[in-house]
Design a protein around this motif. Structure first.
Motif, PDB file in Angstrom:
ATOM      1  N   ILE A 139       0.763  -1.216  -0.169  1.00  0.00           N
ATOM      2  CA  ILE A 139      -0.113   0.169   0.093  1.00  0.00           C
ATOM      3  C   ILE A 139       0.674   1.164  -0.124  1.00  0.00           C
ATOM      4  O   ILE A 139       0.332   2.350  -0.134  1.00  0.00           O
ATOM      5  CB  ILE A 139      -1.031   0.164   1.140  1.00  0.00           C
ATOM      6  CG1 ILE A 139      -0.121   0.169   2.444  1.00  0.00           C
ATOM      7  CG2 ILE A 139      -2.018  -1.206   1.073  1.00  0.00           C
ATOM      8  CD1 ILE A 139      -0.872   0.153   3.870  1.00  0.00           C
ATOM      9  N   GLY A 140       2.167   1.105  -0.024  1.00  0.00           N
ATOM     10  CA  GLY A 140       2.974   2.407  -0.002  1.00  0.00           C
ATOM     11  C   GLY A 140       4.600   1.925   0.354  1.00  0.00           C
ATOM     12  O   GLY A 140       4.787   0.891   0.305  1.00  0.00           O
ATOM     13  N   VAL A 141       5.450   2.945   0.640  1.00  0.00           N
ATOM     14  CA  VAL A 141       6.792   2.904   0.938  1.00  0.00           C
ATOM     15  C   VAL A 141       7.000   3.693   1.982  1.00  0.00           C
ATOM     16  O   VAL A 141       6.438   4.928   2.229  1.00  0.00           O
ATOM     17  CB  VAL A 141       7.607   3.513  -0.535  1.00  0.00           C
ATOM     18  CG1 VAL A 141       8.971   3.544  -0.130  1.00  0.00           C
ATOM     19  CG2 VAL A 141       6.997   2.866  -1.527  1.00  0.00           C
ATOM     20  N   SER A 172     -10.219  -2.076   8.062  1.00  0.00           N
ATOM     21  CA  SER A 172     -11.411  -2.992   8.441  1.00  0.00           C
ATOM     22  C   SER A 172     -11.194  -4.499   8.406  1.00  0.00           C
ATOM     23  O   SER A 172     -11.978  -5.474   8.378  1.00  0.00           O
ATOM     24  CB  SER A 172     -12.573  -2.815   7.121  1.00  0.00           C
ATOM     25  OG  SER A 172     -12.239  -3.066   5.728  1.00  0.00           O
ATOM     26  N   GLN A 173      -9.855  -4.786   8.040  1.00  0.00           N
ATOM     27  CA  GLN A 173      -9.379  -6.195   7.941  1.00  0.00           C
ATOM     28  C   GLN A 173      -8.997  -6.591   9.312  1.00  0.00           C
ATOM     29  O   GLN A 173      -8.399  -5.823  10.122  1.00  0.00           O
ATOM     30  CB  GLN A 173      -8.451  -6.232   6.976  1.00  0.00           C
ATOM     31  CG  GLN A 173      -8.671  -5.877   5.464  1.00  0.00           C
ATOM     32  CD  GLN A 173      -9.781  -6.801   4.732  1.00  0.00           C
ATOM     33  OE1 GLN A 173      -9.711  -7.849   4.950  1.00  0.00           O
ATOM     34  NE2 GLN A 173     -10.730  -6.073   4.127  1.00  0.00           N
ATOM     35  N   PRO A 174      -8.758  -7.898   9.409  1.00  0.00           N
ATOM     36  CA  PRO A 174      -8.180  -8.539  10.688  1.00  0.00           C
ATOM     37  C   PRO A 174      -6.836  -8.286  10.726  1.00  0.00           C
ATOM     38  O   PRO A 174      -6.060  -7.968   9.690  1.00  0.00           O
ATOM     39  CB  PRO A 174      -8.551 -10.060  10.730  1.00  0.00           C
ATOM     40  CG  PRO A 174      -9.678 -10.034   9.515  1.00  0.00           C
ATOM     41  CD  PRO A 174      -9.524  -9.131   8.521  1.00  0.00           C
ATOM     42  N   LEU A 175      -6.316  -7.931  12.110  1.00  0.00           N
ATOM     43  CA  LEU A 175      -5.072  -7.669  12.311  1.00  0.00           C
ATOM     44  C   LEU A 175      -3.968  -8.717  11.829  1.00  0.00           C
ATOM     45  O   LEU A 175      -2.904  -8.485  10.848  1.00  0.00           O
ATOM     46  CB  LEU A 175      -4.640  -7.241  13.555  1.00  0.00           C
ATOM     47  CG  LEU A 175      -3.330  -6.864  13.813  1.00  0.00           C
ATOM     48  CD1 LEU A 175      -3.092  -5.320  13.237  1.00  0.00           C
ATOM     49  CD2 LEU A 175      -3.042  -6.625  15.392  1.00  0.00           C
ATOM     50  N   PHE A 220       3.116  -3.110   3.754  1.00  0.00           N
ATOM     51  CA  PHE A 220       1.737  -3.865   3.723  1.00  0.00           C
ATOM     52  C   PHE A 220       0.638  -3.737   4.508  1.00  0.00           C
ATOM     53  O   PHE A 220      -0.553  -3.710   4.178  1.00  0.00           O
ATOM     54  CB  PHE A 220       2.038  -5.311   3.635  1.00  0.00           C
ATOM     55  CG  PHE A 220       2.944  -5.727   2.441  1.00  0.00           C
ATOM     56  CD1 PHE A 220       2.367  -6.284   1.313  1.00  0.00           C
ATOM     57  CD2 PHE A 220       4.474  -5.666   2.462  1.00  0.00           C
ATOM     58  CE1 PHE A 220       3.325  -6.477   0.182  1.00  0.00           C
ATOM     59  CE2 PHE A 220       5.184  -6.083   1.609  1.00  0.00           C
ATOM     60  CZ  PHE A 220       4.529  -6.708   0.232  1.00  0.00           C
ATOM     61  N   ASP A 221       0.892  -2.946   5.652  1.00  0.00           N
ATOM     62  CA  ASP A 221       0.103  -2.771   6.443  1.00  0.00           C
ATOM     63  C   ASP A 221       0.155  -1.288   7.620  1.00  0.00           C
ATOM     64  O   ASP A 221       1.529  -1.278   7.874  1.00  0.00           O
ATOM     65  CB  ASP A 221      -0.220  -4.017   7.566  1.00  0.00           C
ATOM     66  CG  ASP A 221      -1.444  -3.888   8.252  1.00  0.00           C
ATOM     67  OD1 ASP A 221      -1.735  -2.521   9.131  1.00  0.00           O
ATOM     68  OD2 ASP A 221      -2.243  -4.964   8.529  1.00  0.00           O
ATOM     69  N   ASN A 261      -7.069   1.292  -0.684  1.00  0.00           N
ATOM     70  CA  ASN A 261      -6.426   0.348  -0.169  1.00  0.00           C
ATOM     71  C   ASN A 261      -5.787   0.277   1.270  1.00  0.00           C
ATOM     72  O   ASN A 261      -5.958  -0.323   2.081  1.00  0.00           O
ATOM     73  CB  ASN A 261      -5.247  -0.345  -0.954  1.00  0.00           C
ATOM     74  CG  ASN A 261      -5.561  -0.564  -2.474  1.00  0.00           C
ATOM     75  OD1 ASN A 261      -7.067  -0.906  -2.474  1.00  0.00           O
ATOM     76  ND2 ASN A 261      -4.786  -0.947  -3.432  1.00  0.00           N
ATOM     77  N   MET A 262      -5.270   1.380   1.444  1.00  0.00           N
ATOM     78  CA  MET A 262      -4.829   1.662   3.026  1.00  0.00           C
ATOM     79  C   MET A 262      -5.882   1.835   3.862  1.00  0.00           C
ATOM     80  O   MET A 262      -5.968   1.404   4.949  1.00  0.00           O
ATOM     81  CB  MET A 262      -3.999   3.096   3.082  1.00  0.00           C
ATOM     82  CG  MET A 262      -3.174   3.251   4.379  1.00  0.00           C
ATOM     83  SD  MET A 262      -2.507   4.689   4.525  1.00  0.00           S
ATOM     84  CE  MET A 262      -3.614   5.871   4.311  1.00  0.00           C
TER      85      MET A 262
END
Length: 733
Positions: free
Chosen positions: A321-323, A466-469, A381-382, A460-461
């Motif tokens: 999702i980024g750098v 809303s996703q499980p950790l 990624f998170d 996406n970020m």
């Protein structure tokens, strides 16, 4: 940061020795004022090739002339110090190179002696001014670090490391058949399976079927790193005595062919033959299911500040999702960490860890205010992850590495949570370096960092929140707390072992400090810190309760009357209640935006309760497990734990009393109290049925906020009734 680069490539046509019969032992000396660097030397060679690069920070140049001298090692000690010839460069005339320019091409230079006369032979050199972004910087030897030699040279260079890819290995021990017991008169053998993988040994429980065909159906979990070089050793044993086990069979299993799975599908079970030193006619075998569970994330860090939350299997990875960009700039005011030649010195370097990627900056020799100015990047990624930066003192230079017990001293570390950073903004701040030692807390200096989190996809970020950790397998088939703790210990030991074998090594004490090994051990200081944190969380709720108590006691009559009016409006228009609550929360959050934090948080001595820690509590925190202290100290700490436990026991007993009283309202343990409560319920049901709900809520609210003239200091009737109910304390010994 600008550096002066000197690339020594090769030499040719070097004259013979003075005897005219043999070639010299050539090497090159690069000298810049009081800074000096040497290449390795050759024996009896007239056209040597070195291809070595020397570098020095431009701000540390104290001479106008750079001398590159070709010398003969076999002539060292003569009046000319073995000089064959030299080339001089004016620093002001050295060209500058800015990447992405191509590297500067080396050139042949004629040499001259100390009198300025031309001598036979040529040197191929390249001299330029560049930055740390130059591709030659990583392998260059710093002129201000030339006192380091041997294995110490590798220990001062910057490097990038990758943690090994870790897997959870699940071994399901199902059963064994046709085992042969040494004592055939033994009717109820206690048979179990022991599994060894590397340095980790786990065993099943004793089989409940007391015969030669035991069954267990028990899962044992291990952590394994790629490539799967180790072998799994399973032995079936019988506990014939408290301190004696009899080996009934053994097998060695290669992990190369073990099934990898991303879900919890049942793997294929296999029978493995058991070998025994005894000659047996029976075909002993064991039934196993082996699988690598790639749907889990192998935890080598604590979950609340983990830098990686992805599943092991790449099939389950989502796009980045980024750098994350990290600039390690400098440090100020570092404390001396060791003595050399009677002076306190520090040889600092930094280590940063995010995900599987570890970086190590170069070591700055003998500096309390080092400048690194190195930049590194990671894929993100998170956003709810943490990067850890640690500062250490290099204790493996100038022969110190001969002592195997020497450890790199920790100067401090910083954690930065990516979710606390605004996207595409550069945060350049200084962070305190704080270390807790057995002598107390100590500030070791400050480190200046530049951090930027660039987001490639805002949608996406935001969707990540809303996703499980953790990967879904952690929730569908969760591991027990004991398994998580044991597996984390295995993972940290594997990572520390692998990285300590790199060149230059990331040493075990460094990796364990970065991964917070042992942070879950007992500490009174941490208990106090957690208590303060809980109290801080409840501060808002306590403030609301105090405000409402002020309303009920009419401390401010105007506010109390206003609250009565608002309460009456809410009763008449109940649809406004929830919407008003959310609007109030929205305005509070919007107002707080003006006071939002401007920089990431840092280690807090006050929050950690490390300002004034009694020496005994610190000694207990740094004690080994099991303890290595004397009996008197252990007895005193045990008595202290007993006093703390007695208070916790009293609180737990009070909570149990309240719960049991609530249940005893309907159990007729106190028949009169239960009868009164049932009569009250019957009357209340009739009253609530005939009374409109708005009238009932209004009466309850106005009664709660009634004037102090209508209040009594005695406990209310419901509270007195509840406190008189029985509990099970009468039955406790």
């Amino acid at each position: 940061m600008h550096y002066l680069y000197v690339r020594v490539v090769k030499a040719k046509d070097i004259p013979l020795k003075k005897d005219g019969n043999s070639n010299p032992h050539p090497f090159v000396e690069v000298q810049l004022g009081n800074l000096k660097g040497l290449t390795f030397h050759f024996e009896h060679k007239s056209s040597p090739e070195w291809s070595q690069v020397f570098v020095v920070l431009k701000d540390r140049i104290q001479s106008r002339v750079l001398e590159v001298c070709l010398k003969d090692k076999s002539r060292i000690g003569d009046s000319d110090d073995g000089l064959i010839g030299k080339v001089n460069f004016e620093i002001n005339e050295v060209p500058k190179r800015v990447p992405p320019d191509s590297p500067l091409a080396p050139q042949w230079y004629w040499m001259e002696n100390r009198k300025g006369e031309k001598v036979k032979g040529e040197l191929m050199l390249a001299v330029w001014i560049g930055t740390q972004a130059d591709e030659a910087f990583q392998e260059a030897l710093h002129l201000d670090a030339t006192a380091v030699n041997g294995d110490g040279v590798a220990n001062i260079k910057s490097k990038v490391y990758l943690s090994p890819r870790l897997w959870y290995l699940r071994v399901n021990v199902i059963e064994a058949q046709e085992l042969e017991i040494g004592n055939k008169n033994r009717l109820q053998p206690e048979i179990y399976a022991r599994i060894t993988l590397g340095n980790v040994v786990l065993r099943t429980k004793n089989s409940l079927s007391k015969n030669v065909c035991p069954s267990w159906n028990e899962d044992l979990m291990f952590v394994v790193a790629e490539p799967f070089e180790e072998q799994l050793v399973l032995s079936v044993e019988d506990k014939v005595a408290p301190n004696k086990d009899e080996l009934l069979g053994k097998c060695v299993i290669s992990l190369q062919d073990v099934e990898k799975r991303v879900d919890f599908s049942t793997p294929i079970s296999k029978w493995y033959g058991l070998e025994n030193s005894k000659v047996s006619k029976l075909n002993s075998k064991v039934h196993l299911r082996l699988s690598f569970d790639g749907g889990y994330h192998v935890l080598d860090e604590l979950t609340h500040y983990s830098s990686d939350l992805k599943a092991t299997s790449k099939e389950l990875w989502k796009p980045s999702i980024g750098v994350l960009e990290l600039g390690i700039l400098n440090a100020q005011g570092l404390s001396p960490m060791k003595n050399r030649d009677g002076c306190g010195i520090t040889d600092p370097y930094c280590v940063a860890k995010y995900g599987q990627k570890w970086i190590r900056t170069r070591t700055i020799i003998n500096s309390f205010n080092p400048n690194w100015n190195e930049q590194y990047t990671w894929e993100v990624f998170d956003p709810c992850t943490v990067i850890t930066i640690g500062v250490f003192d290099n204790c493996h230079l100038q022969g110190e590495d001969k002592n195997d017990k020497a450890k790199d001293s920790k100067i401090g570390k910083v954690r930065i949570r990516l979710s606390t950073l605004e996207t595409n903004r550069v945060y350049t701040h200084s962070y305190p370096l704080i270390v807790l030692t057995p002598a107390g807390v100590k500030k070791m200096g400050e480190i200046q960092l530049a951090v930027r989190f660039s987001c490639s996809s805002l949608f996406n970020m935001l969707a990540m929140y809303s996703q499980p950790l953790l990967p879904t397998l952690h929730y569908l088939h969760p591991l027990t707390y004991y398994q998580i703790d044991n597996l984390r210990h295995q993972a940290t030991q594997i990572v520390a072992t692998r990285l300590s074998r790199a060149e230059p090594p990331l040493r075990r004490e460094l990796v364990e400090y970065m991964l917070d090994v042992g942070s879950n051990t007992w500490s009174i200081r941490r208990c106090k810190a957690n208590y303060v944190r809980i109290a801080g969380i409840l501060t808002g709720l306590i403030a609301i309760c105090k405000w409402f108590n002020g309303i009920c006691t009419w401390k401010n009559p105007f506010t109390t009357v206003l609250v009565h009016i608002i309460f009456f409006l809410f009763v008449c228009f109940p649809r406004l209640i929830l919407s008003s609550m959310f609007v109030i929360v929205f305005f509070i959050g919007t107002w707080n935006y003006r006071m939002r934090p401007r920089k990431p948080p840092h280690m807090d001595i006050k929050l950690s309760q490390a300002e004034r820690v009694p020496w005994d509590e610190l000694d207990e925190e740094f004690d080994t497990f099991p303890t290595s202290r004397n009996n008197d100290a252990v007895r005193m700490r045990y008595d202290r734990l007993r006093s703390i436990g007695s208070r916790m026991q009293a609180v737990a007993g009070d909570l149990a009393n309240q719960g049991e009283r609530f249940y005893n309202l309907l159990t007729w343990r106190d028949p009169r109290a239960t009868a009164l409560f049932l009569i009250f319920c019957l009357v209340a049901s009739v009253v609530l049925y005939v009374t409109p709900f708005t009238v009932l809520v209004s009466l309850m609210g106005f009664y709660t906020m009634r004037h102090p003239k209508f209040r009594e200091k005695l406990p209310s009737v419901p509270l007195s009734f509840f406190r008189r109910l029985p509990a099970k304390t009468d039955s406790l010994l």
